[in-house]
Each structure stands twice: as structure tokens, then as C-alpha cells.
Design a protein around this motif. Structure first.
Motif, PDB file in Angstrom:
ATOM      1  N   ASP A 173      -2.137   6.855   1.310  1.00  0.00           N
ATOM      2  CA  ASP A 173      -2.078   5.401   1.149  1.00  0.00           C
ATOM      3  C   ASP A 173      -3.428   4.772   1.442  1.00  0.00           C
ATOM      4  OD1 ASP A 173       0.853   5.062   0.698  1.00  0.00           O
ATOM      5  OD2 ASP A 173       0.955   5.978   2.683  1.00  0.00           O
ATOM      6  N   ASN A 178      -1.517  -1.085   1.472  1.00  0.00           N
ATOM      7  CA  ASN A 178      -0.228  -0.897   2.135  1.00  0.00           C
ATOM      8  C   ASN A 178      -0.317  -1.439   3.556  1.00  0.00           C
ATOM      9  OD1 ASN A 178       2.116   0.010   3.352  1.00  0.00           O
ATOM     10  ND2 ASN A 178       2.067   2.011   2.340  1.00  0.00           N
ATOM     11  N   LEU A 183       1.562   5.160   7.795  1.00  0.00           N
ATOM     12  CA  LEU A 183       1.168   5.608   6.473  1.00  0.00           C
ATOM     13  C   LEU A 183       1.299   7.129   6.403  1.00  0.00           C
ATOM     14  CD1 LEU A 183      -2.063   3.437   6.152  1.00  0.00           C
ATOM     15  CD2 LEU A 183       0.236   2.873   5.334  1.00  0.00           C
TER      16      LEU A 183
END
Length: 273
Positions: A173, A178, A183
Motif C-alpha cells: 500500500d 491508504n 497496511l
């Protein structure tokens, strides 16, 4: 003017930097720049560059397991004897002796605390088989290294030699896109020299494969965010490469130390078109 030039010098330790190059960056004539920088730094610009690179070499000698020959190249030297001679002139001892007494040296002569090279390289890498250890974490924190404890246990449990593998972190990510705190971060064991993986219950897949731009850095984990900003800004400024969708990779020069994750030497592979 001074800050931009010093930033360029510090972030291009592998590059041969001429006064003409700095003149092109700053927009000032070489003659004016040489005089002005000498006044502001209280030393010739050439002496400043050498001193900064030797200090960077001292940091890498003290804080990493990189070979002296590797460190020499990372700070712009191609000749072993020339590097050793200049290092001794600045530190009073050879690179090998400095490393051997690093604890004493660190207490009395703390090296600078980071290495970053924006002397990027575009590389094409074939797909490779890998063992995968899935993990969720914040990329820019020490918690990302917790997964490497599982990797070390796996190696010991299966009597596998650490030197037979390359170690990658797979960053799925982008923290800027994001906003989730957790993550996806996978630790990957890749056998060296194209060897086949023995069968395992562990998840096996292929990694890498594609065209990447490679940067190199080494710093405390607390400096990852600042380092990532510099790398991303540099990547976005390139006219001959465009960042593409896909995972990026951290390649470690050795099995990451999950207990003391600061100052891991990392090659960062970012996908490009």
C-alpha cells in the motif's frame, strides 16, 4: 542557495560532484560559487564534500554489517587504498580499525545518523520464488519489524542458512493514498542464485518481476518518513520515469534485526513504467 547545494551533496554520496555541476544546480557561475561557498562553509567546497563522505562512511562502518568495499563505493570511492588513506587522514585510524573499536568511537565521535543516495538506478528484475510471511503494520514504525521474528524462527526451525537467502519487505500500500493505520507488509525470503525452494506449508509465491527504480538508504526508523518524502519527491521529479501502480520492495542486506531495527541498510525498489 547554501541549503539546496548542501542537500544535493548529502543526498548524492555516490556521485562525482564537480563545481560545474553545483553551478548548474544553483544558477551561479563556478567562480562566484566557489568563493561564496568557501566563505559560508569556512572551507573549500571540495574539502567539505570529502569530510561529509568520510563521516557518512564512519556511520555505515559503525552501524551496519556492510563490507568495507561496499561502503567505499557508497560514498563515491572506487579505489580501496585511496578510500583508506583519506579515511585515516580524517579519523586517525583505518576503516577496519574504526569498525573494530566502534563502541568506543561511538561514545566519543558520534557519526551522522543517516545515509541516503538519490543516485537512482533503473533495473529490470525477473520473477523469483519466495516464502511469504504476511503482516499488518504501519510501514514507518518499528512495529513493521515484528514479522522478522517469525522469519528467524522459521530459518532456525528448518535448519536453513541465513546467508542462502535475500530478505525483502513487500509494501503493498501507499500510506499517502491508504489512510488506514494498518497496511499490508509481507516479509519475503528469496533463495539466492535462483535456487528452488524446498516444499513448505508456508505460503509460497513469486515476487519482484518488472522494472524498478532503486534507491539506497540507511537511517533510524524514526527518519523513515523524512527519507520517504525525499525519495518520492525525487522520483516524481524525474522526466524519464513514471511511478506506476504496484508493490514496492525494501531489500535488506542481511536478515533484519527485529529487536534493534534502526540503521538497517535498505535498497528501495519502486515500480516504474
Amino acid at each position: 542557495m547554501l541549503n539546496s547545494i548542501l542537500a544535493y551533496i548529502n543526498n548524492h554520496p555516490e556521485e562525482t560532484i564537480s563545481l560545474e555541476k553545483l553551478s548548474a544546480i544553483s544558477g551561479y557561475s563556478p567562480h562566484y560559487l566557489h568563493r561564496k561557498l568557501g566563505e559560508e562553509l569556512n572551507e573549500p567546497i571540495g574539502s567539505y564534500i570529502i569530510r561529509q563522505r568520510i563521516q557518512t562512511a564512519a556511520y555505515l562502518l559503525a552501524m551496519t554489517s556492510l563490507k568495507i568495499s561496499e561502503i567505499k563505493a557508497l560514498v563515491g570511492y572506487s579505489n580501496d587504498s585511496a578510500f583508506a588513506r583519506v579515511f585515516k587522514a580524517h579519523k586517525g585510524i583505518s576503516p577496519k580499525a574504526f569498525r573494530n573499536r566502534q563502541k568506543e568511537v561511538l561514545q566519543s565521535d558520534q557519526p551522522q545518523d543517516n545515509y541516503l543516495s538519490l543516485c537512482h538506478e533503473t533495473v529490470k528484475i525477473a520473477e523469483q520464488e519466495a516464502y511469504i510471511f504476511p503482516h499488518l503494520c504501519h510501514y514507518l514504525s518499528k512495529e513493521s519489524y515484528a514479522v522478522w521474528e517469525k522469519v528467524e524462527w522459521f530459518l532456525n526451525e528448518n535448519k536453513l542458512h541465513k546467508n542462502d537467502f535475500d530478505y525483502y519487505a513487500i509494501l503493498h500500500d501507499c500510506p499517502n493514498v491508504n489512510n488506514s493505520e494498518l497496511l499490508r507488509y509481507d516479509a519475503a525470503l528469496v533463495p539466492k542464485n535462483g535456487q528452488k525452494l524446498p516444499l513448505s506449508k508456508l505460503f509460497q509465491t513469486t515476487v519482484l518481476g518488472g522494472t524498478f527504480i532503486r534507491y539506497k538508504f540507511c537511517c533510524p526508523v524514526a527518519s523513515y518518513a523524512a527519507t520517504a518524502t525525499l525519495v518520492n519527491n525525487h522520483l516524481f521529479s524525474l522526466e524519464d520515469a513514471e511511478h506506476s501502480a504496484g508493490v514496492s520492495y525494501f531489500k535488506f542486506n542481511t536478515l533484519p534485526d527485529y529487536q534493534n531495527p534502526d540503521n538497517q541498510f535498505i535498497e528501495w525498489y519502486l515500480p516504474v513504467n
